[in-house]
Design an enzyme around this catalytic site. Structure first.
Site, PDB file in Angstrom:
ATOM      1  N   ARG A  37       0.801  -1.225   0.000  1.00 54.04           N
ATOM      2  CA  ARG A  37       0.000   0.000   0.000  1.00 54.04           C
ATOM      3  C   ARG A  37       0.837   1.279   0.000  1.00 54.04           C
ATOM      4  O   ARG A  37       0.302   2.354  -0.224  1.00 54.04           O
ATOM      5  CB  ARG A  37      -0.953  -0.013   1.200  1.00 54.04           C
ATOM      6  CG  ARG A  37      -2.175  -0.910   1.009  1.00 54.04           C
ATOM      7  CD  ARG A  37      -3.304  -0.189   0.309  1.00 54.04           C
ATOM      8  NE  ARG A  37      -3.982   0.706   1.236  1.00 54.04           N
ATOM      9  CZ  ARG A  37      -3.736   1.986   1.394  1.00 54.04           C
ATOM     10  NH1 ARG A  37      -2.834   2.569   0.661  1.00 54.04           N
ATOM     11  NH2 ARG A  37      -4.398   2.701   2.260  1.00 54.04           N
ATOM     12  N   ASP A  73     -14.089  -4.098  -1.984  1.00 59.56           N
ATOM     13  CA  ASP A  73     -14.829  -3.458  -0.898  1.00 59.56           C
ATOM     14  C   ASP A  73     -16.298  -3.395  -1.277  1.00 59.56           C
ATOM     15  O   ASP A  73     -16.633  -3.342  -2.464  1.00 59.56           O
ATOM     16  CB  ASP A  73     -14.302  -2.042  -0.616  1.00 59.56           C
ATOM     17  CG  ASP A  73     -14.824  -1.521   0.720  1.00 59.56           C
ATOM     18  OD1 ASP A  73     -14.224  -1.865   1.752  1.00 59.56           O
ATOM     19  OD2 ASP A  73     -15.848  -0.831   0.736  1.00 59.56           O
TER      20      ASP A  73
END
Ligand code: CP3
Length: 349
Positions: A37, A73
């Site tokens: 990330r 998500d």
């Protein structure tokens, strides 16, 4: 896939041990996720099939879990519905949906056009994963999607969504129908792309009392799972339908009517009494309190055993009762997986 440990447990068939995976098993508690990330923001990870594939595989390698869950998500379909969302890391909507006009302006996207990266990631994963590790596809349940759309993010008292339900029920139903059709397309398409189980997260349905659950949540969950079941039937495959029912104690009996084959529960109720209510045809998933993983290994082993004993040997997929906490030491997650393996196989022997 129909013979994996996970699939057999979902069908309530005999198993040599209880399968285990962890909600949010890919995420910030893993150093390899945090390392990735550094160079890619969260939505970029979700929208880049190679990255989503790699992140999905991280916990499978490290923990040796019995199922993988696609890295994505529940809010990934929002932009295609016409709603911008950012993550810091909590989701934030610049313009929440509040009025009948806002609901009218929402689009119900065709998932293949709106989120092609989801299906590309699934196809990649099916090539990368061992045949013994099934891939779970997922989406947000309509009521939980509607909650985010109306609240615009997290909330303390959820007055915006609950206010809408009771002040303008027709607009609430129009919004829920829009969420259901969006999510049905997304989840059915994941099954067509190769997802071997389909899960709906209803994190916020526990805000509702039993009658309102039956009015505002249940029919829309059913609508989504019917579409998923049709997709699986077209393909001639058995695809477990998992319904994560957050804070469900008040309306647990209604879970029998969702069209799910597996009900995921949190730690606020024990699995034994929950199974008595759900009846013999449904499997259960859960339900260790994620905070237990912050405690010492001996405590983790003991608590895992208690959950296994509550659930009984068949029709149980071991999991946490909610997502793993970012503070969790990754070695504690491994202690849990090993403990579930050990206790449940000893019991079966
Ligand atoms: O490993 C997996 O389980 C797959 C990935 C996954 C994510 N979100 C990744 C994520 C899954 C299944 C979800 C579902 C999800 N997303 C739910 C339902 C389950 C639940 O936890 O109740 C909900 C409510 C959301 C919405 C959402 N997305 C929230 C509340 C947050 C904020 C912070 C958090 O992590 O709880 C997100 C962001 C998010 N989704 C992250 C991850 C790894 C963190 C973002 C980052 O890396 O910066």
């Amino acid at each position: 896939m129909s013979d994996t440990l996970f699939a057999r447990a979902c069908r309530r068939e005999p198993v040599e041990r209880t399968p285990v995976w962890i909600m949010r098993q890919a995420g910030r508690y893993l150093p390899e996720y945090r390392a990735l990330r550094v160079n890619a923001d969260f939505l970029t990870c979700c929208r880049t099939p190679e990255l989503a594939c790699e992140i999905t595989l991280q916990p499978v390698r490290r923990l040796d879990v019995d199922a993988a869950i696609l890295f994505s998500d529940i809010l990934v379909p929002l932009p295609a519905m016409g709603v911008e969302v950012t993550f810091h890391p909590c989701p934030h909507l610049a313009r929440p949906v509040r009025s009948a006009g806002d609901v009218d302006a929402l689009r119900v996207p065709d998932a293949r056009e709106a989120t092609p990266f989801v299906f590309d990631a699934i196809r990649l994963l099916r090539r990368e994963l061992s045949p013994t590790v099934p891939l779970i596809g997922f989406a947000g349940a309509p009521f939980t999607m509607a909650t985010y759309l109306v609240e615009g993010g997290g909330s303390k008292h959820f007055e915006a969504i609950k206010g809408l339900l009771f002040s303008d029920p027709p607009t609430a139903h129009a919004l829920l129908a829009c969420c259901a059709d969006t999510v049905a397309s997304l989840l059915a398409e994941q099954v067509r792309a190769g997802a071997q189980a389909a899960m709906l997260f209803d994190t916020w349905a526990g805000l509702l009392g039993p009658a309102d659950y039956r009015a505002f949540a249940l029919p829309y969950v059913r609508r989504v799972f019917d579409r998923v079941a049709d997709a699986a039937a077209d393909l001639g495959v058995d695809v477990p339908r998992i319904y994560y029912a957050g804070n469900a104690a008040g309306w647990l009996p209604a879970c029998r009517d969702t069209g799910a084959t597996v009900i995921g529960l949190d730690w606020r109720m024990d699995l034994g009494p929950a199974r008595a209510v759900l009846g013999p045809s449904l499997a259960v998933q859960g339900n260790l309190d994620p905070a237990v993983l912050l405690g010492p290994p001996d405590q983790i082993r003991q608590r895992a055993r208690l959950v296994l004993e509550e659930a009984g040997p068949f029709g149980h997929v071991f999991n946490l009762g909610h997502g793993i906490l970012p503070q969790t030491p990754p070695e504690h997650a491994r202690v849990l997986v090993d403990a579930v393996r050990e206790w449940s196989s000893r019991r079966a022997a």
